[in-house]
Design a protein around this motif. Structure first.
Motif, short mmCIF file in Angstrom:
data_model
loop_
_atom_site.label_atom_id
_atom_site.label_comp_id
_atom_site.label_asym_id
_atom_site.label_seq_id
_atom_site.Cartn_x
_atom_site.Cartn_y
_atom_site.Cartn_z
N GLU A 398 1.33 -1.36 -0.42
CA GLU A 398 0.16 0.60 -0.08
C GLU A 398 1.23 0.93 0.17
OE1 GLU A 398 -1.87 -0.04 3.54
OE2 GLU A 398 -0.94 1.81 4.63
N ILE A 399 0.46 2.13 -0.43
CA ILE A 399 1.22 3.78 -0.26
C ILE A 399 0.28 4.56 0.82
CG2 ILE A 399 -0.42 4.99 -1.36
CD1 ILE A 399 1.66 5.70 -3.67
N GLY A 400 -0.70 3.70 1.22
CA GLY A 400 -1.08 5.01 2.07
C GLY A 400 -2.58 4.18 3.05
N ILE A 401 -3.30 4.81 3.45
CA ILE A 401 -4.22 4.51 4.31
C ILE A 401 -5.49 6.20 3.83
CG2 ILE A 401 -6.02 4.10 5.97
CD1 ILE A 401 -4.64 1.80 6.25
N ALA A 402 -6.27 5.89 2.89
CA ALA A 402 -7.02 7.11 2.10
C ALA A 402 -7.87 7.30 3.64
CB ALA A 402 -7.05 7.26 0.86
N THR A 403 -8.28 8.73 4.07
CA THR A 403 -8.73 8.72 5.36
C THR A 403 -10.47 10.21 4.06
OG1 THR A 403 -7.47 10.82 6.04
CG2 THR A 403 -8.02 8.71 7.26
N GLY A 404 -9.95 10.22 2.65
CA GLY A 404 -11.12 10.94 2.73
C GLY A 404 -12.09 10.36 2.06
N ARG A 405 -13.23 10.48 1.40
CA ARG A 405 -14.40 9.88 1.35
C ARG A 405 -14.43 9.35 -0.42
NH1 ARG A 405 -17.67 10.39 5.53
NH2 ARG A 405 -19.24 9.09 4.10
N LEU A 406 -13.56 10.54 -1.71
CA LEU A 406 -13.59 9.84 -2.89
C LEU A 406 -12.46 9.43 -3.46
CD1 LEU A 406 -15.22 12.40 -2.34
CD2 LEU A 406 -15.27 13.02 -5.31
N HIS A 407 -13.05 8.39 -4.16
CA HIS A 407 -12.01 7.70 -5.33
C HIS A 407 -11.60 6.13 -4.09
CE1 HIS A 407 -9.32 6.63 -8.54
NE2 HIS A 407 -8.44 5.91 -7.56
N ALA A 408 -10.21 6.79 -3.45
CA ALA A 408 -10.29 5.30 -2.28
C ALA A 408 -10.59 6.03 -1.58
CB ALA A 408 -8.48 5.75 -2.86
N ARG A 409 -10.71 4.57 -0.54
CA ARG A 409 -10.80 5.47 0.74
C ARG A 409 -9.86 3.98 1.25
NH1 ARG A 409 -16.87 5.48 4.15
NH2 ARG A 409 -15.97 7.37 5.76
N GLY A 410 -9.33 3.71 2.51
CA GLY A 410 -8.67 2.94 3.26
C GLY A 410 -7.69 2.37 2.28
N PRO A 411 -6.75 1.68 2.91
CA PRO A 411 -5.85 1.37 2.31
C PRO A 411 -5.88 1.74 0.56
CG PRO A 411 -6.44 -0.42 3.46
CD PRO A 411 -7.74 0.35 3.14
N VAL A 412 -4.70 2.10 0.18
CA VAL A 412 -4.52 2.51 -0.97
C VAL A 412 -3.59 1.22 -1.64
CG1 VAL A 412 -3.84 4.50 -3.28
CG2 VAL A 412 -4.94 5.15 -0.38
N GLY A 413 -3.54 0.65 -2.63
CA GLY A 413 -2.49 -0.49 -3.31
C GLY A 413 -2.66 -0.49 -4.99
N ALA A 414 -2.37 -1.14 -5.76
CA ALA A 414 -2.69 -1.26 -7.09
C ALA A 414 -3.76 -0.65 -7.56
CB ALA A 414 -1.68 -2.67 -7.70
N GLU A 415 -4.39 -1.43 -6.94
CA GLU A 415 -5.48 -1.59 -7.92
C GLU A 415 -6.36 0.07 -7.58
OE1 GLU A 415 -8.72 -4.47 -7.36
OE2 GLU A 415 -10.57 -2.74 -6.43
N GLN A 416 -5.82 0.96 -6.27
CA GLN A 416 -6.46 2.02 -5.71
C GLN A 416 -6.01 3.12 -7.03
OE1 GLN A 416 -6.19 -0.48 -3.34
NE2 GLN A 416 -8.71 -0.21 -3.91
N LEU A 417 -4.69 2.86 -6.90
CA LEU A 417 -3.66 3.95 -8.20
C LEU A 417 -4.49 3.85 -9.32
CD1 LEU A 417 -0.83 3.39 -6.27
CD2 LEU A 417 -2.19 5.16 -6.55
N THR A 418 -5.89 2.87 -9.95
CA THR A 418 -6.01 2.90 -11.29
C THR A 418 -6.98 3.54 -11.16
OG1 THR A 418 -7.56 1.04 -10.72
CG2 THR A 418 -5.40 0.43 -11.87
N THR A 419 -7.41 4.65 -12.49
CA THR A 419 -9.12 4.60 -12.83
C THR A 419 -9.34 3.84 -13.48
OG1 THR A 419 -10.89 6.56 -13.23
CG2 THR A 419 -8.12 6.44 -14.54
N PHE A 420 -10.49 4.22 -14.57
CA PHE A 420 -11.37 3.19 -15.39
C PHE A 420 -11.36 4.03 -16.70
CE2 PHE A 420 -14.26 4.48 -12.35
CZ PHE A 420 -15.13 5.04 -13.06
#
Lengths: 432, 432
Positions: A398-420
């Motif tokens: 993980e690159i960190g744990i996101a506390t915001g509500r948009l896009h990534a919430r919680g652990p930010v791994g490879a999948e959370q570093l993508t969009t679609f």
């Protein structure tokens, strides 16, 4: 490519910080287009080659780190700062092992998240693609250089790394090794760039480069993250504090309360998933709190409690209103008696940081209400808050744990570093 | 609740804009907590009751709209502005029908997006939850009041609506009907609030309320969206321009080129998915362009072309560099000859707005490269760009098309107005 080379020659060697950072951004944007199309096997090969180059470049990296430590030592530094900055053979090996772990993760890019047909015959696919260019702003932990760079690469993103100026020589040496790995796998070295200046105005330049950076990830202390959030014109994936709670419900067992709370608080006190506050239902305060306090005190934890908690143990000092909102990141815990599940949920939603909160109870109905109504990225029933970690979730890194509500919430791994993107295939359809 | 009532009494009736907007924010935050737990059936009942109340309140809404038109008429207004502001019985019925369509959509809240077990026995679920409080900033289209309010409610969010001051009376009347519906279904009326002042400083206050608004959605022209993006301290889901392309590849058929391009440009020229630029492969320019230009001209479209295009038809005027980046939103099209698929992809990634772009070809290999390498929210093969629409995707309703890369990309429907949390169930696990 010739354009990139001329940028390099004229600007990277100049002393104009804005021009240097813009040149880095332009190279990253070009690299990102190439990376977005790179096959998984090339990215995996690059990550392995990067790991190997760091391993074989260990002496060079440690030498650069010694230079950083030497320069840092002359100023007034805390032991914690020096510990974060210091590398040793085990830590360098840890960077290589980390890159190898990321290499074997599944590649999120190209995954079809959803697909469906429309009545008019259009076939719609929602497919994962990289975010693009990710700017990482961090402090003096040299290992972030390889951790963050590697994870961005896995998800097909170009990374612009801006580490603390105190770790500049270490980061340069690490990035050189990563460039060897990228080149060996035939990927552009601009995929992972370190901002090639220690000038402190470079961060401000980065945060304004909306054209060439798609998302900013700050990693470090509260003041760094708040500065980035305040100044950035680029969307920020931020991890603010983890003011995590454990709530001991009236139907919790004493044994579980003792074991989970000691673990949640004391396993590591400096991580964002460490518990900072314990709420205990009044119905079980007299039975459950004394053994919990005993175990915490034995482990070296200071307890700050409300008046009721104070009557239970002489080691408890009085908590102030500020304690309920404080992330200690230390062997200190605030403890409060609550009258009900509702009061516990209300307290956590008011004073917590929407990071990670746990309930201990044998009552499934109370557990479900807590899981539903506590408004946090991670809510747990009968488990330690220290599980707030991408690795523990099975994300690999993980690159960190996101506390915001948009896009990534919680652990930010490879999948959370993508969009679609939406990929639509037709046969000449027009809209009526 | 008594706190909310005292806020209402003292602040909403005061003339202090900041206090008014803060009071609205505090009420929305409380309502959002209640909405997050509201069963689907209650939200559906509220949406139906809102539709019924708007239908039966038609006379009152049209009266309020007449007052807005009357006040607007005294100033210097364009016919397009007056048309956007004007309501008639059919448009009011459209608002009711829209709410009923949203009522029957599936409720995204509570959906388990993913779940897995860890070796230590923890069961992890990723579950959809509402975003929280959504601020909608829009211009003088009264129907946005019901469209946006209804979609936010469907996804369990509280909405703070700030419409153009010119449509204030219409919006007030619409919101009154929506409040009747909310109350009838037992949901808090603070779920959908209109900022109760026409004071223009209210928007600035909203954009700084990071504590009580979770995401801002601007709807309107470019200058509104740019202002919101520049000023907001809250994350913005923005739709910027749609500079959409159709690329006629060397393996495209003439018939499909003609039909799809005329539809993509001329079906409706004012929507963001309208094509603004056509690229034609040099190999088929002489065969394919003349019939396309003929059909466009017959439909009343002005063509601005590069020098080569100009030689094909005397009606073509010369395009300037600025034309390649222009979203006309009008019956104007820029046309350029390109030498290859690579040149087409490069042009679109450089001059486009990453919104919606299409390739026309019978060559599946070329199509796949275009779909992979054009970096846009929506990429189409052999279909009109006018399909860029939440309804056409099957989402039922949309609040706009997001052009950013984070969180939502493409049509923003009810699902995109949610976030998620991790729900973890254990049996007393501690982290080693």
């Amino acid at each position: 490519l010739s354009a990139v080379k001329s940028i390099e020659r004229s600007d990277l060697e100049s002393q104009d910080v804005a021009a240097i950072v813009r040149a880095v951004g332009a190279r990253a944007r070009l690299a990102a287009r190439e990376l977005a199309q790179a096959p998984s096997s090339h990215k995996e090969a690059a990550l392995r080659a990067m790991a190997a180059a760091i391993r074989s470049g260990k002496a060079r990296i440690l030498q650069a780190n010694a230079r950083d430590l030497d320069e840092a030592g002359s100023a007034d530094r805390t032991p914690a700062f020096v510990d974060r900055l210091r590398l040793d053979p085990a830590r360098v090996e840890g960077m290589s092992a980390g890159l190898e772990a990321v290499a074997i993760l599944p590649d999120p890019v190209g995954q079809v998240i959803a697909e469906w047909d429309r009545p008019n015959g259009l076939h719609i696919e929602r497919v994962r693609v990289p975010l693009g260019v990710i700017g990482i702003v961090y402090e003096a932990r040299p290992n972030v250089t390889s951790d963050a760079g590697g994870l961005c690469l896995k998800a097909g993103n170009a990374a612009i790394l801006r580490g603390g100026s105190e770790s500049f020589h270490s980061s340069c040496a690490i990035v050189e090794c990563m460039h060897e790995g990228l080149a060996a796998a035939g990927l552009p070295t601009a995929a992972i760039q370190l901002v090639p200046t220690r000038d402190r105005t470079a961060v401000g330049e980065m945060l304004a480069m909306t054209d060439s950076i798609d998302v900013i990830v700050p990693r470090g202390g509260k003041s760094l993250i708040e500065r980035v959030q305040r100044e950035s014109r680029i969307p920020v994936l931020a991890h603010l504090e983890g003011n995590c709670h454990v709530y001991v419900h009236s139907k919790a067992t004493v044994a579980m309360a003792r074991e989970v709370i000691v673990n949640a608080k004391m396993r590591r006190t400096g991580v964002c998933g460490a518990a900072e506050s314990v709420l205990v239902d009044r119905a079980v305060a007299k039975s459950h709190l004394p053994p919990v306090i005993e175990a915490l005190a034995a482990a070296g934890c200071e307890i700050r409690g409300d008046a009721e908690v104070g009557t239970l143990d002489p080691r408890v000092t009085a908590a102030s209103e500020a304690d309920w909102s404080t992330e200690y990141l230390d062997a200190i815990l605030s403890v409060k008696i609550v009258g009900s599940l509702d009061e516990a949920i209300g307290h956590i939603n008011r004073y917590g940081s929407h990071h990670t909160d746990a309930i201990l109870t044998e009552d499934p109905v109370a557990a479900e209400r807590f899981l539903a109504e506590v408004d946090s990225a991670i809510v747990l029933h009968n488990a330690s808050t220290q599980f707030a970690d991408g690795g523990e979730f099975g994300m690999g890194a993980e690159i960190g744990i996101a506390t915001g509500r948009l896009h990534a919430r919680g652990p930010v791994g490879a999948e959370q570093l993508t969009t679609f993107k939406y990929r639509i295939r037709g046969t000449g359809q027009t809209r009526p």
